[in-house]
Write a protein that holds these residues in place. Structure first.
Motif, short mmCIF file in Angstrom:
data_model
loop_
_atom_site.label_atom_id
_atom_site.label_comp_id
_atom_site.label_asym_id
_atom_site.label_seq_id
_atom_site.Cartn_x
_atom_site.Cartn_y
_atom_site.Cartn_z
N PRO A 35 0.82 -1.21 0.00
CA PRO A 35 0.00 0.00 0.00
C PRO A 35 0.85 1.26 0.00
O PRO A 35 2.07 1.20 0.15
N ASN A 36 0.22 2.40 -0.15
CA ASN A 36 0.93 3.68 -0.11
C ASN A 36 1.70 3.81 1.19
O ASN A 36 1.20 3.48 2.26
N GLY A 37 2.92 4.32 1.09
CA GLY A 37 3.73 4.56 2.28
C GLY A 37 4.32 3.31 2.88
O GLY A 37 4.87 3.35 3.99
N ALA A 38 4.25 2.17 2.15
CA ALA A 38 4.75 0.91 2.70
C ALA A 38 6.28 0.87 2.76
O ALA A 38 6.86 0.14 3.56
N GLY A 39 6.92 1.65 1.92
CA GLY A 39 8.39 1.63 1.90
C GLY A 39 8.95 1.09 0.59
O GLY A 39 10.14 0.82 0.49
N LYS A 40 8.12 0.97 -0.43
CA LYS A 40 8.58 0.44 -1.72
C LYS A 40 9.61 1.38 -2.36
O LYS A 40 10.71 0.95 -2.74
N SER A 41 9.24 2.65 -2.47
CA SER A 41 10.15 3.59 -3.12
C SER A 41 11.45 3.72 -2.34
O SER A 41 12.53 3.78 -2.93
N THR A 42 11.34 3.76 -1.02
CA THR A 42 12.55 3.90 -0.21
C THR A 42 13.47 2.70 -0.41
O THR A 42 14.70 2.86 -0.52
N THR A 43 12.90 1.51 -0.48
CA THR A 43 13.70 0.31 -0.72
C THR A 43 14.42 0.43 -2.06
O THR A 43 15.64 0.20 -2.17
N1 ATP Z 1 12.86 11.73 2.14
C1 ATP Z 1 11.97 11.39 3.08
N2 ATP Z 1 11.89 12.10 4.23
C2 ATP Z 1 11.01 11.77 5.19
N3 ATP Z 1 10.16 10.76 5.11
C3 ATP Z 1 10.17 10.00 4.00
C4 ATP Z 1 11.07 10.29 2.93
N4 ATP Z 1 10.88 9.37 1.96
C5 ATP Z 1 9.89 8.56 2.41
N5 ATP Z 1 9.46 8.93 3.63
C6 ATP Z 1 8.42 8.26 4.42
O1 ATP Z 1 8.73 6.88 4.44
C7 ATP Z 1 7.55 6.10 4.30
C8 ATP Z 1 7.68 5.17 3.10
O2 ATP Z 1 7.65 5.97 1.92
P1 ATP Z 1 7.82 5.34 0.47
O3 ATP Z 1 7.88 6.47 -0.48
O4 ATP Z 1 8.94 4.39 0.47
O5 ATP Z 1 6.42 4.57 0.29
P2 ATP Z 1 5.86 3.78 -1.00
O6 ATP Z 1 5.69 2.38 -0.59
O7 ATP Z 1 6.70 4.03 -2.18
O8 ATP Z 1 4.43 4.45 -1.17
P3 ATP Z 1 3.62 4.85 -2.51
O9 ATP Z 1 2.85 3.65 -2.93
O10 ATP Z 1 2.71 5.92 -2.03
O11 ATP Z 1 4.59 5.31 -3.52
C9 ATP Z 1 6.39 7.08 4.18
O12 ATP Z 1 5.79 7.19 5.45
C10 ATP Z 1 7.06 8.37 3.78
O13 ATP Z 1 6.34 9.45 4.29
#
Ligand code: ATP
Ligand code: MG
Lengths: 243, 399
Positions: A35-43
């Protein structure tokens, strides 16, 4: 071949990624679902060396993402989260620029760009300046530039964002072909159908941790659900964020 | 397909080329450059033209048109009146109340010949005259008064000399001093005085020339979301930063060259008689090379600043303020006008200012001092570049 071992990344109090491990094989398509905010992009950002992990490690083709970042970058093609393109360059020039940064030149580069333009239905605007491009057109340019050097490992963050049906099918064709040629493809999505249609391996991420990991069949078996969608809901423990 | 890491040098050229092409297509960059060749010299020559015109008006006033002079009691001193008329005064009838007329500004000066004038004159004593004027007026309005004063003094000493000779005395007896002045300032030096604003102009345009690139290639690229894809390319981050700095330097240096050529052409063809400076190609090349380290420094400063601003807008306002920094040493230069020496030639901007002035003046400056200026600026620029590279390594660069 991508291998992640207990990757962690915190932003202050936010545990964006809190111990993610998985592997993505060559010749297979691996989906990061969550889901949104799961951490996919950060990974993915840690894997493509934009961020350094707080702890844990990962390798891409045996190259360590922190110690051999440049070699890692040479062996990947990336569609970043929110990919911007250069407005004063044409679509072709945008793609060519990244091709050149990977060492491609001349006729081979042009041929490859034409090939991608054909696959992604970009002929109409390939030689137009990118100013004013629609969201889908921008995504296509960003995809083409991620794939222009036929990278051994492909990391795509939400690749179908803004794409129409034809382009999505074109993208699937591209991904399928990369798989057939033995490349390793890793992409993130929160769209169930997309992942189900393409992936050999699914890594379900929720709240910064891996909630489940396996082939579609394995996921169905381990959750005891016939339907992949139900398996997903069961894995992340709620219906939140499901499309 | 197997791909290879490209060399840092090749990466550098690829990025540099792209940034140059990208910004050549940017109207703002081109406008800045066009402005620098046209507006720069125009600004300066507008000022000079104004200055020259003022001086010319002054001389014209004295030479051509007769000065209208109301005289009270003109009939009492016919010889004096004849003298004044010879010296380009037009004698007119006085106003009713001379003091009021001068006070109100209707007249600038009125000469009053007293009733005792004729008697005193024939007896050989001092004949009283009165000049009514307003000392609070200034500029051109004062010319009538000053000219009248001078003319009367000349009459005074002429009559005095005649009287002494009539009594068998050499008039030089009452002239204990013979004052001859000669102005040693050569025209070139005087010109350079007027042109002391050139360093400002040149330094300003060096900064302006690189400003848009410094912002666009860093803060702008981040804001448009293309920085992250670029950072995933197999090129070291410091190579990316150096290439962007390189592109900024190219545009800044180009602007500098255009401004110098603009000034050179204007000096050659502008219709200003006061300035006899000629800034030939050799001087332009010399100034250009001597200023290059400052181009490096200014661009490094701007790229560093733009690298850690959050947005395009923020970068613009910070860089706008940054423009003031190099003009501070130039103010020092204006106020103290020091001679080039080891103690001041290491200072960036001040030393380039000195080089610009001396070179345009046609005076040579010790080449070791030029080397010191170039080394000083280069060293500081390298330090700033190093800091910028360090900042670029942080992941916060992605915003
Ligand atoms: N540069 C940053 N600074 C602070 N918080 C961050 C940063 N990048 C991500 N986060 C937080 O880390 C968490 C994971 O974010 P991420 O972008 O990895 O989610 P995601 O799985 O890619 O979601 P989506 O499906 O919405 O793209 C979120 O709560 C986001 O707010
Ligand atoms: Mg995301």
């Amino acid at each position: 071949m991508i291998q992640a071992n207990n990757l962690k990344k915190y932003f202050g109090a936010v545990k964006a990624v809190d111990g993610v491990s998985f592997s993505a094989e060559n010749g297979k398509i691996t989906g990061l679902l969550g889901p949104n905010g799961a951490g996919k992009s950060t990974t993915l950002r840690m894997l493509y060396t934009a961020f350094k992990p707080d702890s844990g490690s990962a390798t891409i083709d045996q190259f360590d993402i922190t110690r051999q970042a440049e070699s890692v970058r040479a062996s990947i093609g990336v569609l970043t989260h929110g990919a911007g393109i250069y407005e004063r360059l044409s679509a072709r020039e945008n793609v060519r620029y990244f091709g050149e940064l990977h060492g491609l030149t001349g006729a081979a580069l042009n041929k490859r760009i034409d090939q991608l333009a054909d696959l992604l239905e970009m002929e109409d605007f390939i030689d137009r300046r990118a100013k004013g491009f629609s969201q889908g057109q921008k995504t296509k340019v960003a995809l083409a530039r991620a794939l222009v050097h036929s990278p051994r490992n492909v990391l795509l963050d939400e690749p179908t964002n803004g794409l129409d049906v034809m382009a999505t099918r074109g993208l699937r064709k591209v991904i399928q072909r990369l798989k057939d040629e033995g490349h390793c493809v890793l992409f993130s999505s929160h769209v169930m159908q997309e992942v189900a249609a393409l992936c050999d391996q699914i890594v379900i991420i929720s709240g910064g941790i891996v909630a489940a990991n396996g082939t579609p069949d394995e996921l169905r078996a381990s959750t005891g659900k016939d339907n992949l969608e139900d398996a997903f809901v069961s894995a992340i423990g709620s219906e939140e964020g499901l499309v | 397909m197997q791909t290879n890491k490209i060399s840092n040098l090749r990466g550098f050229w690829t990025i540099l080329r792209k940034e140059i092409l990208d910004n050549l297509r940017d109207r703002r960059t081109l406008t800045t450059m066009a402005v620098s060749i046209i507006v720069g010299p125009m600004l300066m020559f507008g000022f000079l033209w104004f200055a020259e015109n003022t001086v010319k008006k002054e001389t014209d006033l004295v030479n051509a048109k007769p000065i209208v002079l109301p005289v009270v009691g003109a009939d009492k001193a016919p010889n004096l009146i004849a003298w004044l008329e010879q010296n380009n005064f037009e004698i007119v009838d006085p106003p009713e109340n001379p003091e009021e007329a001068v006070k109100s500004g209707d007249e600038r000066v009125v000469l009053e010949i007293s009733d005792q004038y004729a008697e005193a004159f024939t007896q050989g004593t001092s004949a009283p005259l009165r000049l009514i004027h307003d000392s609070s007026v200034s500029g051109l309005e004062k010319i009538g008064f000053r000219t009248l004063q001078k003319t009367l003094l000349a009459y005074n000493s002429q009559i005095g000399a005649m009287r002494l000779m009539a009594r068998g005395v050499n008039p030089e007896v009452v002239k204990p001093l013979q004052l001859n002045s000669s102005d040693v300032a050569n025209p070139q030096a005087r010109n350079a005085q007027i042109l002391s604003m050139m360093p400002y102009l040149i330094v300003l345009f060096i900064m302006v020339g690189g400003m848009y690139l410094a912002i666009d290639t860093t803060a702008g690229e981040r804001e448009k979301g293309s920085l992250e894809p670029l950072l995933t390319q197999p090129v070291a981050r410091h190579t990316i930063l150096l290439a962007k700095l390189g592109a900024t330097i190219v545009f800044s240096a180009l602007t500098l060259l255009l401004v110098l050529i603009g000034i050179g052409l204007a000096m050659e063809y502008a219709p200003i008689d006061m300035i006899t400076l000629s800034i030939d190609a050799a001087k332009i090349v010399k100034t250009f090379i001597a200023c290059l380290p400052f181009v490096f420094l200014g661009c490094a400063m701007m790229v560093l600043m733009a690298s850690f601003t959050k947005s395009y807008k923020e970068a613009q306002s910070y860089l706008g303020m940054l423009m003031i920094v190099p003009s501070l040493p130039l103010m020092l230069l204006m106020m103290m006008s020091p001679q080039p020496s080891v103690s001041n030639m290491w200072i960036p901007s001040l030393s380039q200012g000195l080089i610009i002035i001396q070179t345009f003046k046609g005076e040579t400056i010790d080449s070791s001092l030029i080397a010191l200026s170039m080394a000083g600026s280069t060293l500081i620029a390298m330090l700033l570049t190093f800091i910028a590279i360090k900042l670029y390594q942080r992941e916060r660069i992605l915003g």
